[in-house]
Design an enzyme around this catalytic site. Structure first.
Site, short mmCIF file in Angstrom:
data_model
loop_
_atom_site.label_atom_id
_atom_site.label_comp_id
_atom_site.label_asym_id
_atom_site.label_seq_id
_atom_site.Cartn_x
_atom_site.Cartn_y
_atom_site.Cartn_z
N HIS A 72 45.93 20.70 31.20
CA HIS A 72 44.52 21.05 30.98
C HIS A 72 44.40 21.99 29.79
CE1 HIS A 72 42.43 19.86 34.96
NE2 HIS A 72 43.43 19.04 34.68
N TYR A 201 34.59 26.99 37.41
CA TYR A 201 34.44 28.23 38.19
C TYR A 201 32.97 28.61 38.12
CZ TYR A 201 39.55 29.05 37.97
OH TYR A 201 40.92 28.96 38.09
N PRO A 293 42.88 34.49 44.65
CA PRO A 293 43.21 33.25 43.94
C PRO A 293 42.35 32.96 42.71
CG PRO A 293 42.03 32.77 45.97
CD PRO A 293 42.29 34.24 45.97
N LYS A 297 46.86 32.99 39.79
CA LYS A 297 48.04 33.73 39.33
C LYS A 297 49.15 33.86 40.39
CE LYS A 297 47.01 34.42 35.17
NZ LYS A 297 47.21 33.03 34.78
N TYR A 384 44.52 33.68 31.23
CA TYR A 384 44.54 32.49 32.10
C TYR A 384 45.79 31.65 31.86
CZ TYR A 384 42.64 28.80 35.05
OH TYR A 384 42.45 27.90 36.07
C1 PHB Z 1 43.48 25.14 43.37
O1 PHB Z 1 43.49 24.06 42.78
O2 PHB Z 1 43.77 25.22 44.58
C2 PHB Z 1 43.09 26.35 42.62
C3 PHB Z 1 42.87 26.27 41.26
C4 PHB Z 1 42.49 27.40 40.56
C5 PHB Z 1 42.34 28.60 41.22
C6 PHB Z 1 42.60 28.70 42.58
C7 PHB Z 1 42.97 27.57 43.28
O3 PHB Z 1 41.95 29.70 40.51
#
Ligand code: PHB
Ligand code: APR
Length: 393
Positions: A72, A201, A293, A297, A384
């Site tokens: 990505h 997000y 989450p 990280k 990130y």
């Molecule tokens: C996930 O795909 O489970 C996932 C992806 C990004 C995050 C947290 C969880 O920041």
């Protein structure tokens, strides 16, 4: 039984450490409380930094990830009716992340360990750590009703937040730092096509939402929920409706819904234990720290701990000099605190913290500022994709 490094826990930290040590010719045994199926049953994050990808290559466990993982180059922040893409690749001089589930990483590492014919004791009960301030540490455990002892040079506590290793550190030698957040994440896995090719997000007045994925046919979605909520309170229909309400309209309109194949609620926590070395015992991964989450990280921090510990252990066995080990804790914690900061900040920026309109306006101002400034976008991108690993001397 005797080995050089006794590893407690066969999660990603323990398995990756075991595999790298094996490659370096350092004999190790893993003791895991659960069955392999149980370990693989845990659904967790799925975004790997380049550093972790490189380590999986070094461990010889990257073949399937290279084939099935998705690179990505960016993700989107959605807020206040806006969608702002963070172009990771452009902002970081070519860095990207790999979307590949933690479950798959664990499975690949388990397969690599099997192929290496290294010893893993699953369903090891009552694991106890002894004498790690002496030069003859031991780990005792029960297997199939039989009392066993594993003698070793070093113990690596890779047994997660609820494990026995951190609890074995002398109370007067350990300091813990913690922040608990007043909400949880409700996560759903579904056999549907991801709503967008990259992660979204969302900061929304109803609460945070995240659109993620495992592959082209498997989606992972989250909505912020109350800590009092139970999974039973959330029918699939309620979940999909809530998710749609928090996404931009054109995204919600094309969301493919279907039955959930996993649904769970996780609390959010920031936690760090200092130091990470107690004599000849080292803490690694979730055993020493937890991040919320939001910045993806957790798994990546476990990998950077493993990088540092495997490097100092390799130097120790190559040179015979024990002093190289003393830098582990400081080097690991330096990177951990920066990832703690980023995860805390992303969490503060994107979630609903009560109804206080001042806090909401400050969040939107923060998002507006960071996404409109190249320096701001670069700061987000650089964190990130993962900050560089600390150099081992
Ligand atoms: C996930 O795909 O489970 C996932 C992806 C990004 C995050 C947290 C969880 O920041
Ligand atoms: N004895 C032996 N094994 C134990 C014990 C014990 N007393 N307690 C826990 N374990 C095992 C658990 O069953 C688990 O398999 O230790 C393992 C720890 O694995 P994780 O919790 O996955 O921790 P870690 O390997 O550090 O992984 C890092 O990254 O995405 C994040 O939190 C997520 O799990 C993830 C983490």
């Amino acid at each position: 039984m005797k080995t050089k490094v006794a590893i407690i826990g066969a999660g990603p930290s323990g398995l990756l450490l075991g595999q790298l040590l094996h490659k370096y010719g350092i004999d190790n045994v893993i003791l895991e409380a659960r069955t392999p199926e149980y370990v693989l049953g845990r659904i967790r994050a799925g975004v790997l930094e380049q550093g972790m990808v490189d380590m999986l290559h070094e461990a010889g466990a990257a073949e399937r990830m290279d084939r099935e993982g998705h690179v990505h180059e960016g993700f989107t922040l959605s807020f206040n009716g806006r969608e702002e893409r963070i172009d990771l690749k452009e902002l970081t001089g070519g860095k990207t992340v790999m979307v590949y589930g933690q479950t798959e990483v664990t499975r690949d590492l388990m397969d690599a360990r099997k192929a290496a014919v290294a010893v893993t004791v699953y369903e090891a009960e009552n694991v106890q750590l002894h004498d790690f301030y002496s030069d003859k540490p031991r780990v005792t455990f029960t297997k199939d009703g039989e009392e066993c002892t594993l003698e070793c040079d070093y113990i690596a506590g890779c047994d997660g937040f609820h494990g026995v290793s951190r609890k074995s550190a002398p109370a007067d030698k350990i300091k813990c730092f913690e922040r608990v957040y007043p909400f949880g994440w409700l996560g759903v896995l579904s056999r549907t096509r991801p709503v967008a090719p990259e992660l979204i997000y969302a900061n929304h007045e109803r609460g945070f939402a995240l659109c993620s994925m495992r592959n082209d046919h498997l989606s992972r979605y989250y909505v912020q929920c109350s800590l009092d909520d139970k999974v039973e309170d959330w029918s699939d229909e309620r979940f999909w409706n809530e998710l749609k309400a928090r996404l931009p309209e054109h995204v919600a309109a094309r969301l493919e819904t279907g039955p959930s194949i996993e649904k769970s609620i996780a609390p959010l926590r920031s936690f760090v234990a200092e130091p990470m070395q107690f004599g000849r015992m080292f803490l690694v991964g979730d055993a020493a720290h937890i991040v919320p989450p939001t910045g993806a990280k957790g798994l990546n921090l476990a990998a950077s701990d493993v990088h540092t510990l495997s490097t100092v252990l390799r130097k120790r066995y190559e040179s015979g000099d024990e002093n190289v080990l003393a830098q582990y804790s400081e080097l690991a914690l330096r990177r951990i605190w920066k990832a703690e900061r980023f995860s805390w900040w992303m969490t503060s920026l994107l979630h609903k913290f009560g109804d206080d309109p001042f806090t909401q306006r400050i969040q939107l101002a923060d998002l507006d500022y960071f996404t409109n400034s190249e320096a701001g976008r670069r700061t987000i991108a650089e964190n990130y994709v993962g900050l560089p690993y600390e150099k081992v001397h």
